[in-house]
Design a protein around this motif. Sequence first.
Motif, PDB file in Angstrom:
ATOM      1  N   GLU A 130     -63.084  17.160  19.626  1.00 34.43           N
ATOM      2  CA  GLU A 130     -63.726  18.305  20.288  1.00 34.43           C
ATOM      3  C   GLU A 130     -63.585  19.599  19.500  1.00 34.43           C
ATOM      4  O   GLU A 130     -64.316  20.538  19.713  1.00 34.43           O
ATOM      5  CB  GLU A 130     -63.159  18.466  21.707  1.00 34.43           C
ATOM      6  N   PHE A 131     -62.558  19.672  18.605  1.00 33.95           N
ATOM      7  CA  PHE A 131     -62.427  20.938  17.850  1.00 33.95           C
ATOM      8  C   PHE A 131     -62.402  20.735  16.333  1.00 33.95           C
ATOM      9  O   PHE A 131     -62.324  21.699  15.579  1.00 33.95           O
ATOM     10  CB  PHE A 131     -61.191  21.733  18.306  1.00 33.95           C
ATOM     11  N   ALA A 132     -62.505  19.477  15.870  1.00 33.79           N
ATOM     12  CA  ALA A 132     -62.315  19.201  14.436  1.00 33.79           C
ATOM     13  C   ALA A 132     -63.319  19.933  13.557  1.00 33.79           C
ATOM     14  O   ALA A 132     -63.003  20.332  12.434  1.00 33.79           O
ATOM     15  CB  ALA A 132     -62.412  17.699  14.191  1.00 33.79           C
ATOM     16  N   ALA A 133     -64.535  20.130  14.082  1.00 33.84           N
ATOM     17  CA  ALA A 133     -65.569  20.752  13.247  1.00 33.84           C
ATOM     18  C   ALA A 133     -65.437  22.272  13.214  1.00 33.84           C
ATOM     19  O   ALA A 133     -66.079  22.936  12.396  1.00 33.84           O
ATOM     20  CB  ALA A 133     -66.951  20.360  13.782  1.00 33.84           C
ATOM     21  N   LEU A 363     -56.073  16.273  10.478  1.00 32.13           N
ATOM     22  CA  LEU A 363     -56.249  17.648   9.989  1.00 32.13           C
ATOM     23  C   LEU A 363     -55.090  17.921   9.033  1.00 32.13           C
ATOM     24  O   LEU A 363     -54.110  18.565   9.376  1.00 32.13           O
ATOM     25  CB  LEU A 363     -56.254  18.622  11.164  1.00 32.13           C
ATOM     26  N   HIS A 364     -55.233  17.386   7.813  1.00 31.84           N
ATOM     27  CA  HIS A 364     -54.069  17.299   6.945  1.00 31.84           C
ATOM     28  C   HIS A 364     -53.640  18.639   6.360  1.00 31.84           C
ATOM     29  O   HIS A 364     -52.550  18.751   5.839  1.00 31.84           O
ATOM     30  CB  HIS A 364     -54.342  16.291   5.825  1.00 31.84           C
ATOM     31  N   ASP A 365     -54.504  19.678   6.439  1.00 25.29           N
ATOM     32  CA  ASP A 365     -54.073  20.964   5.886  1.00 25.29           C
ATOM     33  C   ASP A 365     -53.898  22.013   6.990  1.00 25.29           C
ATOM     34  O   ASP A 365     -54.109  23.205   6.773  1.00 25.29           O
ATOM     35  CB  ASP A 365     -55.059  21.459   4.821  1.00 25.29           C
ATOM     36  N   LEU A 366     -53.461  21.560   8.148  1.00 27.07           N
ATOM     37  CA  LEU A 366     -53.212  22.482   9.270  1.00 27.07           C
ATOM     38  C   LEU A 366     -52.273  23.607   8.850  1.00 27.07           C
ATOM     39  O   LEU A 366     -51.268  23.356   8.184  1.00 27.07           O
ATOM     40  CB  LEU A 366     -52.492  21.727  10.381  1.00 27.07           C
ATOM     41  N   GLU A 367     -52.568  24.821   9.283  1.00 29.76           N
ATOM     42  CA  GLU A 367     -51.596  25.908   9.089  1.00 29.76           C
ATOM     43  C   GLU A 367     -51.653  26.864  10.270  1.00 29.76           C
ATOM     44  O   GLU A 367     -52.670  26.946  10.963  1.00 29.76           O
ATOM     45  CB  GLU A 367     -51.839  26.649   7.775  1.00 29.76           C
ATOM     46  N   LEU A 368     -50.541  27.560  10.482  1.00 30.69           N
ATOM     47  CA  LEU A 368     -50.479  28.480  11.614  1.00 30.69           C
ATOM     48  C   LEU A 368     -51.480  29.618  11.441  1.00 30.69           C
ATOM     49  O   LEU A 368     -51.655  30.135  10.331  1.00 30.69           O
ATOM     50  CB  LEU A 368     -49.089  29.106  11.705  1.00 30.69           C
ATOM     51  N   THR A 394     -59.196  22.700   7.434  1.00 38.39           N
ATOM     52  CA  THR A 394     -60.526  22.436   6.895  1.00 38.39           C
ATOM     53  C   THR A 394     -61.312  21.645   7.932  1.00 38.39           C
ATOM     54  O   THR A 394     -60.837  20.602   8.393  1.00 38.39           O
ATOM     55  CB  THR A 394     -60.418  21.592   5.603  1.00 38.39           C
ATOM     56  N   PRO A 395     -62.501  22.135   8.313  1.00 40.65           N
ATOM     57  CA  PRO A 395     -63.256  21.413   9.344  1.00 40.65           C
ATOM     58  C   PRO A 395     -63.614  20.007   8.886  1.00 40.65           C
ATOM     59  O   PRO A 395     -63.846  19.786   7.698  1.00 40.65           O
ATOM     60  CB  PRO A 395     -64.528  22.256   9.520  1.00 40.65           C
ATOM     61  N   ILE A 396     -63.648  19.086   9.823  1.00 45.29           N
ATOM     62  CA  ILE A 396     -64.160  17.742   9.506  1.00 45.29           C
ATOM     63  C   ILE A 396     -65.236  17.389  10.514  1.00 45.29           C
ATOM     64  O   ILE A 396     -65.214  17.857  11.654  1.00 45.29           O
ATOM     65  CB  ILE A 396     -63.054  16.667   9.478  1.00 45.29           C
ATOM     66  N   ALA A 397     -66.167  16.538  10.073  1.00 45.91           N
ATOM     67  CA  ALA A 397     -67.338  16.262  10.907  1.00 45.91           C
ATOM     68  C   ALA A 397     -67.073  15.113  11.868  1.00 45.91           C
ATOM     69  O   ALA A 397     -66.479  14.111  11.490  1.00 45.91           O
ATOM     70  CB  ALA A 397     -68.505  15.891  10.005  1.00 45.91           C
ATOM     71  N   PRO A 398     -67.506  15.277  13.117  1.00 48.95           N
ATOM     72  CA  PRO A 398     -67.348  14.169  14.049  1.00 48.95           C
ATOM     73  C   PRO A 398     -68.280  13.013  13.710  1.00 48.95           C
ATOM     74  O   PRO A 398     -69.340  13.199  13.129  1.00 48.95           O
ATOM     75  CB  PRO A 398     -67.729  14.769  15.405  1.00 48.95           C
ATOM     76  N   ASP A 399     -67.855  11.823  14.096  1.00 50.37           N
ATOM     77  CA  ASP A 399     -68.669  10.630  13.928  1.00 50.37           C
ATOM     78  C   ASP A 399     -69.878  10.718  14.856  1.00 50.37           C
ATOM     79  O   ASP A 399     -69.716  10.935  16.055  1.00 50.37           O
ATOM     80  CB  ASP A 399     -67.774   9.434  14.319  1.00 50.37           C
ATOM     81  N   PRO A 400     -71.116  10.557  14.355  1.00 43.83           N
ATOM     82  CA  PRO A 400     -72.294  10.737  15.207  1.00 43.83           C
ATOM     83  C   PRO A 400     -72.348   9.784  16.397  1.00 43.83           C
ATOM     84  O   PRO A 400     -72.882  10.139  17.433  1.00 43.83           O
ATOM     85  CB  PRO A 400     -73.466  10.480  14.267  1.00 43.83           C
ATOM     86  N   SER A 404     -65.457   7.527  17.272  1.00 39.46           N
ATOM     87  CA  SER A 404     -64.316   8.151  16.625  1.00 39.46           C
ATOM     88  C   SER A 404     -64.788   9.512  16.138  1.00 39.46           C
ATOM     89  O   SER A 404     -65.952   9.680  15.782  1.00 39.46           O
ATOM     90  CB  SER A 404     -63.877   7.287  15.445  1.00 39.46           C
ATOM     91  N   PRO A 405     -63.931  10.506  16.103  1.00 36.43           N
ATOM     92  CA  PRO A 405     -64.386  11.814  15.646  1.00 36.43           C
ATOM     93  C   PRO A 405     -64.544  11.893  14.140  1.00 36.43           C
ATOM     94  O   PRO A 405     -64.899  12.935  13.627  1.00 36.43           O
ATOM     95  CB  PRO A 405     -63.274  12.755  16.123  1.00 36.43           C
ATOM     96  N   TRP A 406     -64.281  10.817  13.394  1.00 38.21           N
ATOM     97  CA  TRP A 406     -64.233  10.929  11.939  1.00 38.21           C
ATOM     98  C   TRP A 406     -65.421  10.269  11.269  1.00 38.21           C
ATOM     99  O   TRP A 406     -65.797   9.166  11.621  1.00 38.21           O
ATOM    100  CB  TRP A 406     -62.954  10.280  11.411  1.00 38.21           C
ATOM    101  N   THR A 407     -65.965  10.957  10.297  1.00 41.15           N
ATOM    102  CA  THR A 407     -67.019  10.315   9.516  1.00 41.15           C
ATOM    103  C   THR A 407     -66.362   9.257   8.650  1.00 41.15           C
ATOM    104  O   THR A 407     -65.231   9.405   8.212  1.00 41.15           O
ATOM    105  CB  THR A 407     -67.708  11.334   8.588  1.00 41.15           C
ATOM    106  N   SER A 408     -67.111   8.190   8.359  1.00 45.30           N
ATOM    107  CA  SER A 408     -66.496   7.124   7.576  1.00 45.30           C
ATOM    108  C   SER A 408     -66.220   7.579   6.156  1.00 45.30           C
ATOM    109  O   SER A 408     -65.404   7.019   5.455  1.00 45.30           O
ATOM    110  CB  SER A 408     -67.385   5.890   7.591  1.00 45.30           C
ATOM    111  N   SER A 409     -66.906   8.653   5.698  1.00 49.83           N
ATOM    112  CA  SER A 409     -66.663   9.124   4.344  1.00 49.83           C
ATOM    113  C   SER A 409     -65.372   9.934   4.244  1.00 49.83           C
ATOM    114  O   SER A 409     -64.893  10.199   3.158  1.00 49.83           O
ATOM    115  CB  SER A 409     -67.837   9.983   3.889  1.00 49.83           C
ATOM    116  N   SER A 410     -64.826  10.342   5.382  1.00 51.84           N
ATOM    117  CA  SER A 410     -63.613  11.151   5.314  1.00 51.84           C
ATOM    118  C   SER A 410     -62.451  10.315   4.812  1.00 51.84           C
ATOM    119  O   SER A 410     -62.246   9.199   5.257  1.00 51.84           O
ATOM    120  CB  SER A 410     -63.270  11.686   6.708  1.00 51.84           C
TER     121      SER A 410
END
Length: 436
Positions: A130-133, A363-368, A394-400, A404-410
């Motif tokens: 819901e917030f990844a993008a 969200l591997h580069d999360l920062e405060l 860094t935003p990531i795109a949800p799976d259409p 799953s919220p992740w694109t397969s290319s991620s």
Amino acid sequence: MSYLPDRVPLHGPKFAADPHAAYAELRRMGPVGRVELSPGAPAYLVTDYRAALDLLHDTDTWSKDTRPWQQNQPADSPLVPMLGWRPNALFNDGKAHERYRSVITDSYALIEPHQLRRQVSKVANQLIGEFAAAGEADLIGQYARRLPLLLFHAQFGADDQEGPRLEADMAGMLDSQPDKAIQANINFANYITELIRSKRLQRGQDLTSWFMDHPAALTPDELADQIVLTMLAGNEPTANLIGNALSRMLSNPAYYSSLSSGALTAHDAINDVLRNEPPMANYSAHVPRHAVHFHGTWIRPHELVLVSYHAANTEPGPTADEKTAGGDDGAHLAWAAGPHSCPVKKPATLIATVAIEQLTRRLHDLELGVPRNELRWRPGGFHRALAQLPARFTPIAPDPDGVSPWTSSSPYSSTRQDKTWSPKPPACATSGPLYG
Ligand code: HEM
């Protein structure tokens, strides 16, 4: 000689901003200090680790039945909803307590760790999606507070559509406007009634059905009370465990430099929080069965005594190893100790671990979003809870297709989650938990 206050407030923004100052003041009164839980509401607070263990294990002297205290409280006391007696595991002693508690422990034992892991991952992925993008989120409001609720909602077998309703009720119960909080309590009671009604018509593979069919044969009121207790006792501390651990991970370079592959893990952050920032900071309401002289303080039978897990864990002096002797849980009391210690600490730890791992892996580069010293803590004496945890990534795109919220290319894309889970048949287990 320095001045000692009559009572130290365990409420308000000053306490929330710096509870350690309050604990230091209380320690000057001895192992048991005088506190004010809300304006005009006195109680004692045990701040000493050894005294806390003595109290938590001494069921001959201390009772969890708070009715002697409750009968002197005003009708509109803000404390009675949290501390007033109920027919549930938390507020009963002896055989009654064992009966109620067995329903909760036996039913949780039916959820195997791999199933729990899958359930948590599914909710985590839904929320992250819901917030990844967006590239930014409040990890308390959008993640830590929502995850346990949606998980309970699924585990108790409630209708998927009703999830937002449970979230709105729980949020409303914390509202500072009394009329909104009262209405939210009514709504929550209706949610539980409807949940039970639907399971009476058709049992499922869920906690509600297992509570109903447990050999303890709960009455309808007792059934509702054990469900409410489990949801309320589980929701707040689990949200705080996730939130507090994330805030530590995002502000400590030992985690921060490489969240998904750093030397310190989610497990380390959780242990750090359990020791230094226990999610239930002060609770464990007890009254003495008779007047008692306890670690230097006379306490009468109608007086309320709480244990400060936060102060006991962080008291200056004994090292973690020295504290281990006698403690149920090694060097900290974050799960309490004795017969009323948290019955589901292993599942709860797993929930928090998976929740953190899913988030930091995706969200591997999360920062405060703000420096840690600018984070605000929610007022209230019982919990240690952040109000918000702004973060960037860094935003990531949800799976259409929305599975799953992740694109397969991620590079961080997840495997697809099973849509259903398959716990054992609904007969109630009498064996111990599977997490040991
Ligand atoms: C799935 C999540 C959880 C559930 C369902 C749950 C449930 C419960 C229940 C039913 C009790 C009452 C036990 C009794 O009186 O015999 C309890 C007690 C307790 N739980 Fe948990 N809990 C959960 C997570 C947590 C977490 C994450 C923490 C904090 C690290 C925590 C800390 C405690 C403490 C300190 C007590 C003692 C309560 C008191 O102070 O009187 N729990 N829990």
